[in-house]
Design a protein around this motif. Structure first.
Motif, short mmCIF file in Angstrom:
data_model
loop_
_atom_site.label_atom_id
_atom_site.label_comp_id
_atom_site.label_asym_id
_atom_site.label_seq_id
_atom_site.Cartn_x
_atom_site.Cartn_y
_atom_site.Cartn_z
N ARG A 129 8.24 16.97 -8.66
CA ARG A 129 6.93 16.72 -8.06
C ARG A 129 6.96 15.51 -7.13
O ARG A 129 6.09 15.36 -6.30
N GLN A 181 5.21 12.82 3.71
CA GLN A 181 4.73 12.57 2.35
C GLN A 181 5.86 11.96 1.56
O GLN A 181 6.97 12.48 1.52
N SER A 202 3.18 10.09 -3.73
CA SER A 202 1.73 10.27 -3.65
C SER A 202 1.11 9.65 -2.40
O SER A 202 -0.11 9.59 -2.28
N ASP A 203 1.93 9.19 -1.48
CA ASP A 203 1.43 8.63 -0.22
C ASP A 203 1.77 9.58 0.93
O ASP A 203 2.81 10.22 0.93
N LEU A 256 -3.60 8.36 0.50
CA LEU A 256 -3.15 8.94 -0.76
C LEU A 256 -3.14 10.45 -0.59
O LEU A 256 -4.09 11.02 -0.04
N SER A 257 -2.08 11.09 -1.02
CA SER A 257 -1.94 12.54 -0.79
C SER A 257 -3.08 13.34 -1.41
O SER A 257 -3.53 14.33 -0.84
N ASP A 258 -3.58 12.91 -2.57
CA ASP A 258 -4.69 13.65 -3.21
C ASP A 258 -5.96 13.59 -2.38
O ASP A 258 -6.79 14.50 -2.45
N LYS A 316 -5.35 16.45 -0.10
CA LYS A 316 -5.22 17.69 -0.87
C LYS A 316 -6.56 18.19 -1.37
O LYS A 316 -6.85 19.39 -1.34
#
Length: 149
Positions: free
Chosen positions: A55, A71, A74-75, A118-120, A123
């Protein structure tokens, strides 16, 4: 009146030619940067294979002519080329640089902005989450690079 008209036309030709040259330099540099990001992401991701949870990835995404994403876990770093060419404001510190002082045309630049999210946030479409401008690369007519990080 024709002397004034000639001066106006000359100014238009000179400035538009300068700005187009800077745009071309910036676009070429941005494409080189995208290539390096792609290669770097592939190589690093391969080296990390088996060493980390799957992950945790290094992943490159080309988002069109003027944007790319890298990416890292998580950044997400977003590299975005601005499509306009600009001249630094007269009060900007860049005017204290001898290189800019010797030729006013050196003060015109294209810019590549680098943002961290932040990737979330992306997302899950959390549009209120803030990203941060972490760097800018300025490119002028002579392909001279100035960075701010």
């Amino acid at each position: 009146m024709s002397d004034l008209r000639t001066k106006i036309l000359d100014a238009i030709v000179k400035k538009s030619t300068l700005k187009q040259q800077i745009f071309d330099n910036t676009f070429s540099t941005f494409n080189d940067l995208k290539e390096v990001l792609f290669e770097m992401a592939s190589e690093i991701d391969d080296e990390l294979d088996g060493k980390l949870d799957r992950r945790v990835r290094i992943e490159y995404r080309d988002r069109g002519k003027f944007e790319a994403q890298l990416q890292v876990a998580s950044d997400i770093l977003i590299f975005q080329m601005h499509t306009d060419v600009f001249e630094f404001d007269a009060n900007h510190i860049v005017w204290q640089n001898g290189y800019v002082q010797q030729n006013k045309e050196n003060s015109y630049c294209g810019v590549i902005n680098i943002y961290n999210f932040l990737s979330d946030s992306l997302k899950y479409n959390r549009n209120a989450d803030e990203g941060y401008l972490v760097g800018r690369i300025f490119i002028n007519r002579e392909n001279v690079f100035h960075g701010q990080f």
